[in-house]
Design a protein around this motif. Structure first.
Motif, PDB file in Angstrom:
ATOM      1  N   ASN A 158       0.708  -0.890  -0.166  1.00 42.92           N
ATOM      2  CA  ASN A 158      -0.143  -0.072  -0.071  1.00 42.92           C
ATOM      3  C   ASN A 158       1.287   0.726  -0.410  1.00 42.92           C
ATOM      4  O   ASN A 158       1.091   1.606   0.700  1.00 42.92           O
ATOM      5  N   LEU A 159       1.613   1.650  -1.175  1.00 44.45           N
ATOM      6  CA  LEU A 159       2.047   3.169  -1.518  1.00 44.45           C
ATOM      7  C   LEU A 159       1.234   3.892  -1.076  1.00 44.45           C
ATOM      8  O   LEU A 159       2.212   4.747  -0.093  1.00 44.45           O
ATOM      9  N   ASP A 160       0.222   4.074  -1.239  1.00 42.13           N
ATOM     10  CA  ASP A 160      -0.744   5.534  -0.865  1.00 42.13           C
ATOM     11  C   ASP A 160      -0.464   5.889   0.524  1.00 42.13           C
ATOM     12  O   ASP A 160       0.087   6.844   1.510  1.00 42.13           O
ATOM     13  N   THR A 161      -1.034   4.874   1.539  1.00 43.06           N
ATOM     14  CA  THR A 161      -0.974   5.075   3.405  1.00 43.06           C
ATOM     15  C   THR A 161       0.880   4.578   3.844  1.00 43.06           C
ATOM     16  O   THR A 161       1.057   5.062   5.140  1.00 43.06           O
ATOM     17  N   TRP A 162       2.308   3.566   2.956  1.00 47.18           N
ATOM     18  CA  TRP A 162       3.039   4.270   3.390  1.00 47.18           C
ATOM     19  C   TRP A 162       3.670   5.429   3.480  1.00 47.18           C
ATOM     20  O   TRP A 162       4.569   6.339   3.270  1.00 47.18           O
ATOM     21  N   ASP A 163       3.443   6.595   1.672  1.00 44.67           N
ATOM     22  CA  ASP A 163       3.461   7.433   2.022  1.00 44.67           C
ATOM     23  C   ASP A 163       3.557   8.756   3.264  1.00 44.67           C
ATOM     24  O   ASP A 163       3.941   9.689   3.364  1.00 44.67           O
ATOM     25  N   GLU A 164       2.634   8.546   3.633  1.00 45.69           N
ATOM     26  CA  GLU A 164       1.775   9.311   4.592  1.00 45.69           C
ATOM     27  C   GLU A 164       3.135   9.157   6.014  1.00 45.69           C
ATOM     28  O   GLU A 164       2.718  10.209   6.461  1.00 45.69           O
TER      29      GLU A 164
END
Length: 398
Positions: free
Chosen positions: A256-262
């Motif tokens: 999950n790259l989107d939540t990792w980027d958070e």
């Protein structure tokens, strides 16, 4: 996520340092020991000899481009004699394609080119060991991987009776080799899933490096180095016909790259235990430094967090268990939707005694479970290599 602690609750604090293994599998990487990526096969080595005691793609560096194809046996392929005919045919194909020569009956011979570091790794799934004459030859410790609590396994990425893992510097060569091998297998087996991946194991200076996954982390730092006694004892089987071979677990892991980027940078590093800049343990300064699992910060907290991937997967916390893991990044687009992740490849002599305990430990507590989900799983026994007067799988099928 209802009922789960927040990311900052999970980590305790945002700025903490930690140390550990690079993301690669299970919940993404398993095992850890010191190795030097510079000791791996040089990136300049363009031709890989198909002959030898072991299938060469196992110890070779992760290929720039790769495709995995799982096939299921047709009902007519119901004994070891039929399977042997397929393996003899595949052996001829592998020898020709590795040298840049077209396989027999190749409909696109111009696509067979030399010097692209082509390797083909072949494996046998569990069903092979239910065929007449082969039931007593199932390798010791060869077992399917049970679904873990964080897995969401999908049939289209799981199982398989046979495996082809084709890698090369050139994607056209990979596609062409797979095309030929699958075509020649048509009277014996049909594909049930395909996975494609890529990897960059070359630094900006042209020298070999460990490579990075799509989280941006150096991935695979703790592997035993090929050619060392540690590697040999970790990977190569000494069990009957499989001697010189190994076993392979394939895990398709979405990220999950989107939540990792958070996350903040320090939160990301704390989850895995290595710096993003150069892959060094947070208790060290260079990638090859080993972990200091006892080190604490000024406030008395462990630098390598109890839930960090590094601590949970390190061999010293797993009764010395090790694996040899490799990774392939992947992206799969469906319209406007993109799935990103890692095809995790774990080689070990014995799945039951080496891989499964590590995986269970990670499934129970690994911080990375919040951003990774395994959606595919398969196991294969990888037979030893072959000599010029032999063929792949001969030790099992004769």
């Amino acid at each position: 996520m209802t009922g789960k602690p927040s990311r900052r609750q999970l980590f305790g604090y945002a700025g903490a340092a930690a140390a550990g293994a690079a993301v690669t599998g299970g919940a993404v990487a398993l095992g850890n020991s010191s190795s030097d990526p510079a000791s791996a096969q040089p990136a300049a080595a363009r031709t890989i000899d198909p002959y030898g005691d072991h299938q060469p793609g196992i110890a070779a560096a992760s290929p720039k481009h790769a495709e995995l194809v799982a096939l299921n046996l047709l009902p007519s392929t119901d004994d070891q004699a039929a399977l042997g005919r397929l393996l003899r045919l595949w052996t001829k194909d592998i020898v020709a394609l590795s040298a840049g020569r077209p396989a027999l009956g190749d409909t696109a011979p111009e696509l067979a080119v030399a010097n692209v570091a082509l390797t083909v790794t072949v494996g046998f799934g569990p069903k092979v060991f239910t065929l007449p004459g082969l039931t007593a030859k199932k390798p010791r410790g060869f077992s399917a991987v049970p679904a873990m609590s964080h897995d969401r396994l999908q049939p289209q990425w799981s199982g398989g009776d046979l495996l082809l893992l084709v890698g090369a510097d050139d994607p056209v060569s990979v596609v062409h080799a797979v095309r030929r091998l699958v075509a020649d297998a048509a009277p014996f087996a049909r594909p049930v899933w395909r996975q494609t991946g890529f990897w960059n194991g070359t630094g900006s200076d042209g020298k070999p490096v460990t490579g990075r996954n799509l989280f941006g982390q150096v991935d695979g730092s703790g592997n035993p180095a090929p050619g060392t006694p540690e590697f040999d004892s970790t990977v190569w089987s000494t069990d009957g016909w499989l001697t010189g071979g190994t076993t392979l677990v394939v895990r398709r892991i979405t990220m999950n790259l989107d939540t990792w980027d958070e996350l903040t940078r320090s939160e990301q590093e704390r989850a895995v235990g290595r710096t993003l800049s150069n892959g060094a343990p947070l208790t060290g300064s260079v990638e090859q430094d080993d972990l200091d699992l006892e080190k604490r910060d000024a406030e008395g907290r462990l630098v390598i967090a109890e839930t960090s991937h590094a601590r949970l997967s390190h061999h010293s916390t797993n009764d010395g268990r090790r694996i040899f893991r490799k990774g392939l990044n992947y992206v799969q687009d469906t319209g406007a939707t993109r799935e990103s992740g890692l095809i995790f490849l774990s080689y070990q002599a014995d799945i039951v005694s080496q891989f499964l305990p590590l995986l269970a430990r990670l499934d129970a507590a690994d911080a990375l479970n919040e951003w990774t989900t395994t959606i595919g799983s398969a196991v294969f026994a990888i037979p030893p290599g072959f000599r010029e007067d032999g063929w792949l799988g001969r030790t099992l099928l004769t």
